[in-house]
Design a protein around this motif. Structure first.
Motif, short mmCIF file in Angstrom:
data_model
loop_
_atom_site.label_atom_id
_atom_site.label_comp_id
_atom_site.label_asym_id
_atom_site.label_seq_id
_atom_site.Cartn_x
_atom_site.Cartn_y
_atom_site.Cartn_z
N GLU A 1 12.66 2.05 11.90
CA GLU A 1 11.39 2.15 12.61
C GLU A 1 10.28 2.68 11.69
O GLU A 1 9.13 2.29 11.81
CB GLU A 1 11.53 3.03 13.85
N GLY A 2 10.64 3.57 10.78
CA GLY A 2 9.66 4.08 9.84
C GLY A 2 9.18 2.99 8.89
O GLY A 2 7.98 2.86 8.62
N ILE A 3 10.12 2.19 8.41
CA ILE A 3 9.73 1.10 7.50
C ILE A 3 8.85 0.10 8.24
O ILE A 3 7.77 -0.28 7.75
CB ILE A 3 10.97 0.38 6.94
N PHE A 4 9.31 -0.33 9.40
CA PHE A 4 8.56 -1.34 10.15
C PHE A 4 7.13 -0.87 10.44
O PHE A 4 6.15 -1.58 10.22
CB PHE A 4 9.30 -1.69 11.45
N ALA A 5 7.01 0.37 10.96
CA ALA A 5 5.71 0.84 11.46
C ALA A 5 4.75 1.17 10.33
O ALA A 5 3.54 0.93 10.45
CB ALA A 5 5.91 2.05 12.36
N LEU A 6 5.28 1.72 9.25
CA LEU A 6 4.41 2.15 8.15
C LEU A 6 4.32 1.09 7.06
O LEU A 6 3.54 1.21 6.13
CB LEU A 6 4.92 3.48 7.57
N GLY A 7 5.15 0.05 7.18
CA GLY A 7 5.16 -1.04 6.20
C GLY A 7 4.56 -2.32 6.78
O GLY A 7 3.34 -2.46 6.87
N PRO A 8 5.43 -3.26 7.19
CA PRO A 8 4.93 -4.56 7.64
C PRO A 8 3.86 -4.48 8.73
O PRO A 8 2.91 -5.26 8.72
CB PRO A 8 6.19 -5.25 8.17
N LEU A 9 4.00 -3.56 9.66
CA LEU A 9 3.02 -3.49 10.76
C LEU A 9 1.62 -3.21 10.22
O LEU A 9 0.63 -3.64 10.80
CB LEU A 9 3.44 -2.40 11.77
N CYS A 10 1.56 -2.48 9.12
CA CYS A 10 0.27 -2.18 8.49
C CYS A 10 0.02 -3.06 7.26
O CYS A 10 -0.93 -2.82 6.50
CB CYS A 10 0.21 -0.71 8.08
N GLY A 11 0.89 -4.04 7.05
CA GLY A 11 0.73 -4.93 5.90
C GLY A 11 1.01 -4.26 4.58
O GLY A 11 0.58 -4.73 3.52
N VAL A 12 1.74 -3.15 4.60
CA VAL A 12 2.01 -2.37 3.38
C VAL A 12 3.36 -2.77 2.81
O VAL A 12 4.37 -2.77 3.52
CB VAL A 12 1.98 -0.86 3.69
N SER A 13 3.38 -3.10 1.53
CA SER A 13 4.62 -3.57 0.90
C SER A 13 5.09 -2.65 -0.22
O SER A 13 6.04 -2.97 -0.92
CB SER A 13 4.41 -4.98 0.35
N ASP A 14 4.43 -1.53 -0.39
CA ASP A 14 4.75 -0.60 -1.48
C ASP A 14 5.79 0.41 -0.97
O ASP A 14 5.49 1.22 -0.10
CB ASP A 14 3.47 0.10 -1.94
N ARG A 15 6.99 0.36 -1.55
CA ARG A 15 8.05 1.26 -1.08
C ARG A 15 7.67 2.73 -1.25
O ARG A 15 8.00 3.57 -0.42
CB ARG A 15 9.36 0.98 -1.83
N ASP A 16 6.98 3.05 -2.32
CA ASP A 16 6.59 4.45 -2.53
C ASP A 16 5.63 4.93 -1.44
O ASP A 16 5.71 6.07 -0.99
CB ASP A 16 5.92 4.63 -3.91
N VAL A 17 4.73 4.03 -1.03
CA VAL A 17 3.80 4.40 0.04
C VAL A 17 4.57 4.63 1.35
O VAL A 17 4.32 5.60 2.08
CB VAL A 17 2.73 3.31 0.24
N ILE A 18 5.51 3.74 1.63
CA ILE A 18 6.27 3.88 2.88
C ILE A 18 7.06 5.20 2.88
O ILE A 18 7.09 5.92 3.88
CB ILE A 18 7.20 2.66 3.08
N LEU A 19 7.68 5.49 1.75
CA LEU A 19 8.42 6.76 1.66
C LEU A 19 7.49 7.95 1.85
O LEU A 19 7.80 8.90 2.58
CB LEU A 19 9.11 6.88 0.31
N ASP B 1 -3.70 -1.54 2.86
CA ASP B 1 -4.27 -0.41 2.12
C ASP B 1 -3.35 0.81 2.30
O ASP B 1 -3.52 1.63 3.20
CB ASP B 1 -5.68 -0.12 2.65
N GLY B 2 -2.38 0.91 1.41
CA GLY B 2 -1.41 1.99 1.50
C GLY B 2 -2.03 3.36 1.34
O GLY B 2 -1.67 4.31 2.05
N GLN B 3 -2.97 3.48 0.40
CA GLN B 3 -3.59 4.79 0.20
C GLN B 3 -4.41 5.19 1.42
O GLN B 3 -4.42 6.36 1.81
CB GLN B 3 -4.48 4.75 -1.06
N GLY B 4 -5.07 4.20 2.03
CA GLY B 4 -5.82 4.48 3.24
C GLY B 4 -4.92 4.99 4.35
O GLY B 4 -5.28 5.91 5.10
#
Lengths: 615, 291
Positions: free
Chosen positions: A317-335, A375-378
């Motif tokens: 759920e953390g990966i889905f919500a903070l990754g694909p759902l926000c269009g973020v593909s950077d593993r470091d950002v998701i972590l 925008d992972g930093q955002g």
């Protein structure tokens, strides 16, 4: 075969402790054995007590709103995964019932304090910690803990009080009453529905518990034998996925099935899914660590190292919500984002869902200050601003997607992906239409832990792309199984280890409590628990109109992935909901007829003017 | 076993097709407008990352997928070892499957099995009835120097290359586990065979896609098998990856209790005995995939 008792002979203590934070007064009250038998414990017992203690129409953040920590008869037994608790309250996010589970030694200590439930009302005059020390309960000043994460607060309190105490408390988001703030202990969160905000509104940083009243076991020898057998099975193939990969393994599969919500549920497949898959996180060279909850043999929790070398808990759920759902593909950002949510005490699903909503609003020109998709930093910058309500955008998004959309205006409402105010989990409803029903009718809102209807979709039992009424019975069955597991309480990751859940649950309960249980009684208990939650929601003003999905899912075809173009119609969902009501024995408006309430033994609930009572 | 890194293929299409009487590369095959070379290339693209077609300079070739690359014999009519040299020089892969362009029943699982059997730095070659098949073999890309030195020494027999590298001969019994009819080894040499080929039916190639625990057990995300039905294909999958039994698939091809089988990632298969088409994908799904 055991014979029924008149008072608890094992498992339950038959006691709740009522705490008034405003005055500091506490007293214990009995819980009738009949009630314990009927609601088992955990979520079931908590729902029953909430109906009793919550004034009708109460503001969830008002002092008189209760928050209930409910234990189960299995806590403190050697049965694997049983060190769990349920927290139940009226949700500040949905204004209906919310219940959330956590696994922690805190559950065992609270149980050893001689309690089946702790009912907390009132509001402390200043930031406090509630200390439950066996038979005594007191408030301690917690001003020095304000601003700390729950983990840091726990460490400070254990330094102060010794290792015997266990803590369950809130982080910064709870302090600021963010309606999707969590409560946590030992890094495990009671995540959904904003229970942390309820603590925060009571100026309750957390609860510290210690006890020495061991859980009584009616038939110790039998309990030990059952526990050994269950532990053996918990180490078998049925849980191997969780032990070896964790839930992060879901990413690749759901993407392949077109069911991985992407860019605020516009799409069902993420072009960078392989970069954020569980396999990709496991392939990182940094060492991984597997962790066990208290009293658990499975060890599903996989910790991954972030750039700073910190161990970060990561779930699907953390990966889905903070990754694909926000269009973020950077593993470091998701972590980093998952770590921030844990530290701040934010529910990752609602946090990611609300930020994805903001990103789409930005794309549509409705929220110029929000970050854009990808925008992972955002995303990382926003999380602490939300938790602290640090600025206008942070404060707006701290309200959750439904309320933020209301404040922005009607054009934004299409982009708020929630049910009853609770942001959707990572199961695309148009690609999983039995799950669409489960999400729509869930008492606590869109939720994957109270409805496992995706199990129906991921099988040949029905066509997952068609909204047929036949799905209703299967949806009821998975919801009932979840209600039973959440009331026993044992971990859902054990569900494949049970050949016959009700049968085995009856055996466990009988050995622990000495009370005779049949599988049919437990199946009925599950239906009773689900209906009790329904009755609470109806009493609080929710109606059949709340049992739906946002327009996006009912008007727009799914984009991308293996089932691109999949549609779910309003009529199709409506037919499934109607069939669900019928399968539950509720009326066409989703109300609980008095005859059904009587049949489930719910006539003894407090005498409110029941608006759900059909003529 | 097997070399890590990108897998490639070299398809030798530059032969004179003397016995066939017309260029094999342009023989019609499959759907309207399709050619035999195009069919072989598409089969290989399903199992490798890089395909090089080796042709004669100026040889007319049919339209091929855009990601196919071409190499040309620098000396013509010297046989397959010369063509292999051109292909190995051009490949971007770590190892390549070498094939003729006249194998209409090349099975994807057959190619995968040879890659799986490849020893480190060595060659895996199909063997049947006592013969090794150099154009049904996997070679390391760095064998290019060995090939060049053989040709420089006037040795044109591909089989001589086997002396230079560790070689695993994959025998018939093993090959039949992935290609029960050994159809991959059947090529078309003359017009009679070509005409007869149109009436032959082989088992469909089925792609098995694995996720979560099944992926761990099999040690791969996907692979190919031959099977007329889902049940047969799943039984073949267990024969290829025995660790899938019994927790994912029973040996008879029945999925385990919590597993479903999705056809192409869309609908779930209700009748395991319904016929499959060549190229179908079966996605194995644990219904308890939540959490």
């Amino acid at each position: 075969m055991t014979t029924p008792g008149t008072t608890p002979r094992g498992g339950w203590h038959g006691r709740r402790r009522l705490v008034d934070l405003t005055t500091g007064a506490t007293h214990d009250e009995p819980i009738a054995l009949e009630t314990l038998r009927a609601f088992v414990g955990g979520v079931g017992l908590g729902a029953r007590l909430l109906l009793e203690h919550a004034p009708e129409g109460v503001d969830p953040l008002a002092p008189e709103a209760p928050v209930i920590v409910a234990l189960s008869p299995l806590v403190g037994t050697p049965l694997t995964t049983s060190a769990k608790l349920a927290v139940v309250a009226k949700s500040p996010l949905t204004r209906g019932i919310t219940d959330a589970l956590a696994s922690d030694r805190f559950a065992i200590e609270l149980k050893h304090a001689g309690l089946d439930a702790l009912v907390v009302q009132g509001a402390a005059p200043r930031w406090s910690v509630l200390v439950v020390d066996g038979p005594t309960t007191r408030l301690e000043d917690a001003q020095d803990l304000v601003g700390l994460s729950a983990l840091d607060a726990e460490q400070r309190l254990r330094d102060r009080h010794g290792e015997g105490f266990r803590f369950f408390g809130i982080g910064v988001a709870g302090e600021h009453r963010v309606p999707y703030a969590t409560i946590s202990g030992d890094g495990r969160h009671a995540g959904r529905g904003g229970l942390g905000a309820v603590f925060g509104a009571k100026r309750l940083k957390g609860i510290l518990a210690r006890g020495d009243a061991a859980t009584p076991l009616f038939d110790r020898e039998r309990v030990v034998a059952l526990a050994k057998d269950l532990s053996r099975r918990s180490l078998g193939e049925a849980t191997a996925k969780y032990r070896t990969l964790g839930t992060v393994a879901n990413v690749a599969l759901l993407d392949r099935l077109g069911a991985l919500p992407t860019r605020n549920f516009r799409e069902g497949s993420f072009e960078s899914a392989s970069d954020v898959s569980g396999e990709a996180f496991h392939a990182e060279p940094a060492p991984k660590v597997r962790k066990h909850c208290a009293a658990c043999t499975i060890g599903c929790e996989h910790l991954f190292a972030d750039k700073q070398g910190r161990r970060v808990r990561l779930e699907y759920e953390g990966i889905f919500a903070l990754g694909p759902l926000c269009g973020v593909s950077d593993r470091d950002v998701i972590l980093a984002a998952a770590a921030a949510c844990d530290d701040l005490g934010l529910d990752v699903i609602s946090a990611g869902g609300t930020i994805a909503f903001a990103m789409e609003c930005r794309e549509q020109g409705l929220l110029p200050d929000a970050p854009t998709f990808g925008d992972g930093q955002g995303l990382l910058d926003l999380l602490p601003r939300i938790a602290r309500r640090a600025d206008p955008l942070g404060d707006l998004l701290a309200a959750g997607s439904r309320e933020a959309a209301r404040r922005i205006g009607p054009p934004a409402q299409r982009f708020a992906c929630h049910v009853k105010g609770l942001e959707l989990p990572g199961y695309e409803p148009r690609a999983l239409q039995a799950m669409a029903l489960g999400l729509a009718v869930g008492a606590r809102g869109a939720d994957h832990n109270r409805s496992g209807a995706y199990e129906v979709d991921l099988s040949a039992a029905s066509d997952r792309l068609t909204a047929d009424a036949g799905k209703a019975v299967a949806a009821v069955r998975t919801e009932d199984k979840a209600a039973l597991l959440d009331s026993l309480i044992v971990c859902k990751f054990l569900r494949a280890a049970f050949d016959d859940l009700e049968q085995e649950a009856a055996a466990m309960l009988e050995a622990v409590t000495g009370e005779p249980f049949t599988p049919d009684e437990l199946a009925e208990a599950a239906a009773r628990i689900v209906t009790t939650k329904r009755m609470f929601n109806l009493r609080e003003g929710l109606t059949a109109a709340d049992d739906t999905l946002p327009d996006r899912f009912l008007e727009e075809p799914l984009e991308g992935g293996s089932v691109a173009g999949a549609r779910l119609t309003r009529e199709g969902l409506g037919a499934m909901v109607a069939a669900y009501y019928a399968a539950r024995g509720w009326d066409e408006a989703g109300r609980v007829p008095p005859a059904r309430a009587r049949a489930l033994g719910l006539s003894d609930l407090p005498q409110h003017p029941y608006p759900w009572a059909s003529a | 076993m097997s070399i890590d890194g990108p897998r490639g293929a070299v398809v030798l299409a530059g032969g004179r097709s003397t016995r066939m009487g017309r260029d094999k590369a342009t023989l019609p095959w499959g759907p309207a407008g399709g050619t035999l070379l195009g069919h072989v290339v598409r089969v290989l693209l399903d199992v490798v990352d890089d395909v090089v077609v080796v042709a004669r300079s100026g040889q007319p070739l049919p339209e091929l997928p855009a990601d196919v690359r071409f190499a040309y014999d620098d000396v013509e009519d010297e046989g397959p070892l010369r063509g292999l040299l051109a292909g190995l020089r051009a490949t971007r892969a770590s190892s390549v499957y070498a094939s003729g362009c006249d194998t209409p029943w090349l099975r994807r699982a057959f190619v995968e099995a040879l890659f799986d059997a490849q020893p480190d730095d060595g060659i895996a070659i199909a063997a049947s009835e006592g013969f090794a098949h150099p154009l049904a073999a996997v070679y390391p890309a760095d064998a290019v120097d060995d090939v060049a030195s053989l040709l420089a020494a006037g040795r044109r027999r591909p089989i001589d290359l086997l002396e230079r590298r560790t070689t695993v001969r994959v025998d018939e019994a093993v090959l039949r586990t992935v290609d029960p009819e050994l159809a991959s080894l059947d090529n078309l040499n003359d017009a009679t065979a070509f005409e007869a080929a149109h009436t032959r039916h082989v088992l469909p190639d089925v792609r098995i896609e694995l996720f979560e625990r099944a992926r761990q057990l099999a040690g791969r995300p996907h692979g190919w098998v031959s099977g007329a039905t889902a049940r047969a294909a799943l039984a073949a999958a267990v024969r290829r990856w025995p660790a899938l039994a019994p927790s994912v698939i029973a040996s008879d091809g029945t999925p385990a209790r919590t597993y479903g089988v999705s056809l192409g990632g869309r609908t779930f298969v209700r009748d395991l005995d319904a016929p499959l088409a060549d190229g179908d994908a079966l996605v194995l799904v644990d219904a308890l995939s939540g959490g």
